[in-house]
Design a protein around this motif. Structure first.
Motif, mmCIF file in Angstrom:
data_model
loop_
_atom_site.group_PDB
_atom_site.id
_atom_site.type_symbol
_atom_site.label_atom_id
_atom_site.label_comp_id
_atom_site.label_asym_id
_atom_site.label_seq_id
_atom_site.Cartn_x
_atom_site.Cartn_y
_atom_site.Cartn_z
ATOM 1 N N VAL A 66 6.507 -4.784 -10.629
ATOM 2 C CA VAL A 66 5.663 -3.333 -10.285
ATOM 3 C C VAL A 66 4.499 -2.778 -9.569
ATOM 4 O O VAL A 66 4.092 -2.397 -8.957
ATOM 5 N N GLY A 88 3.704 -3.886 -6.992
ATOM 6 C CA GLY A 88 4.854 -4.273 -5.392
ATOM 7 C C GLY A 88 4.767 -5.526 -5.118
ATOM 8 O O GLY A 88 5.547 -5.347 -3.965
ATOM 9 N N LEU A 135 4.149 7.067 -10.190
ATOM 10 C CA LEU A 135 4.329 5.947 -9.446
ATOM 11 C C LEU A 135 4.801 6.047 -8.384
ATOM 12 O O LEU A 135 5.097 7.339 -8.340
ATOM 13 N N ARG A 154 7.693 2.227 -5.706
ATOM 14 C CA ARG A 154 7.412 1.540 -7.133
ATOM 15 C C ARG A 154 8.515 2.011 -7.999
ATOM 16 O O ARG A 154 8.891 1.190 -8.756
#
Length: 217
Positions: A81, A84, A125, A129
Motif C-alpha cells: 500500500v 502504491g 491516505l 491508496r
C-alpha cells in the motif's frame, strides 16, 4: 526441535520450549500469542520492509525451514500500500503464498491491513491508496472464505479504524507512527490471531515459529 511453525513473510520467529512467559510491553503481538500458548523463546530472522513480492520469493525458504503439519500467520501488504502497488497484484501474491503453504500441510492465518495514516501522522491516505487497502482486505477475506477450515482471516481494520471518518485513518492510540502497531493494537490483533489459530486446531502444547516483515516490535 521446532515442530510447529508460524511464519509471516520476510521475518521468522521461532518459539520453542515450555517455560511460561508473561506479556512484555516491548514485544506486543508476539508476546500476546506466546503467552496464550505458554511458549517461551523467540528467535528473529529476516528484516523489515518486505512486500508481498518478497513473500512469494521467500516461499522456497519457508519450505526448507517450515514444512509439514503446522500453522502459518501471514501479515504482508502494508508496504505494498505504501509503495502504491496494485491491489490485484498484492492479492494474487497472497493467494500464491497461501496455496503454496497449504500444499505443504500448513494451516494459515491471514492478517488483514489495519487502519493507517498516509505520508505523515495526521494525514489520511490518498483515496487511491485507501481504495487499494480495502480491495486487499476484501481479497484476503475471499481467500479465507474459499478455504474454510484451513485458512482464517483476521480483520484488523475493523478493530483499528476511527469510525468518525471514512478515509481509513486509525483510532486514537492504535499506531506508534504512520503504520506500525502500538502496544494496544498489537495486543488486540494478537488476541484475534490467537483465536484464529485455536479455530484452526492449534493447542497450547504446539511449538511454533513466528514473524512479521512489516512490524518491528
Amino acid at each position: 526441535d521446532v515442530t510447529k511453525t508460524i511464519s509471516l513473510s520476510g521475518v521468522l520467529w521461532h518459539i520453542k520450549g515450555t517455560t511460561p512467559l508473561s506479556v512484555q510491553v516491548t514485544h506486543g503481538m508476539p508476546d500476546m500469542i506466546e503467552s496464550g500458548l505458554y511458549g517461551s523463546t523467540l528467535y528473529r530472522l529476516g528484516a523489515g520492509g518486505s512486500t508481498t513480492d518478497d513473500l512469494v520469493q521467500m516461499l522456497p525458504w519457508y519450505a526448507r525451514v517450515a514444512s509439514g503439519v503446522g500453522y502459518d500467520v501471514i501479515r504482508s501488504g502494508t508496504n505494498d500500500v505504501t509503495n502504491g502497488a496494485a491491489a490485484a497484484a498484492t492479492v494474487s501474491n497472497m493467494q500464491a503464498a497461501v496455496d503454496d503453504r497449504l500444499s505443504r500441510g500448513r494451516r494459515v492465518v491471514i492478517v488483514g491491513e489495519s487502519a493507517r495514516w498516509g505520508s505523515a501522522v495526521g494525514t489520511a491516505l490518498t483515496a487511491p491508496r485507501f481504495t487499494a487497502l480495502q480491495a486487499i482486505n476484501a481479497g484476503y477475506k475471499a481467500i479465507a472464505a474459499a478455504n474454510v477450515g484451513r485458512v482464517e482471516y483476521v480483520d484488523t481494520f475493523l478493530s483499528t479504524y476511527d469510525p468518525a471518518y471514512t478515509d481509513g485513518r486509525p483510532a486514537s492510540g492504535m499506531l506508534a507512527d504512520t503504520v506500525h502497531d502500538s502496544y494496544q493494537s498489537a495486543v488486540r490483533i494478537g488476541s484475534a490471531v490467537l483465536c484464529a489459530l485455536w479455530r484452526l486446531g492449534l493447542t497450547n502444547a504446539n511449538q511454533m515459529a513466528f514473524g512479521d516483515p512489516d512490524v518491528i516490535w
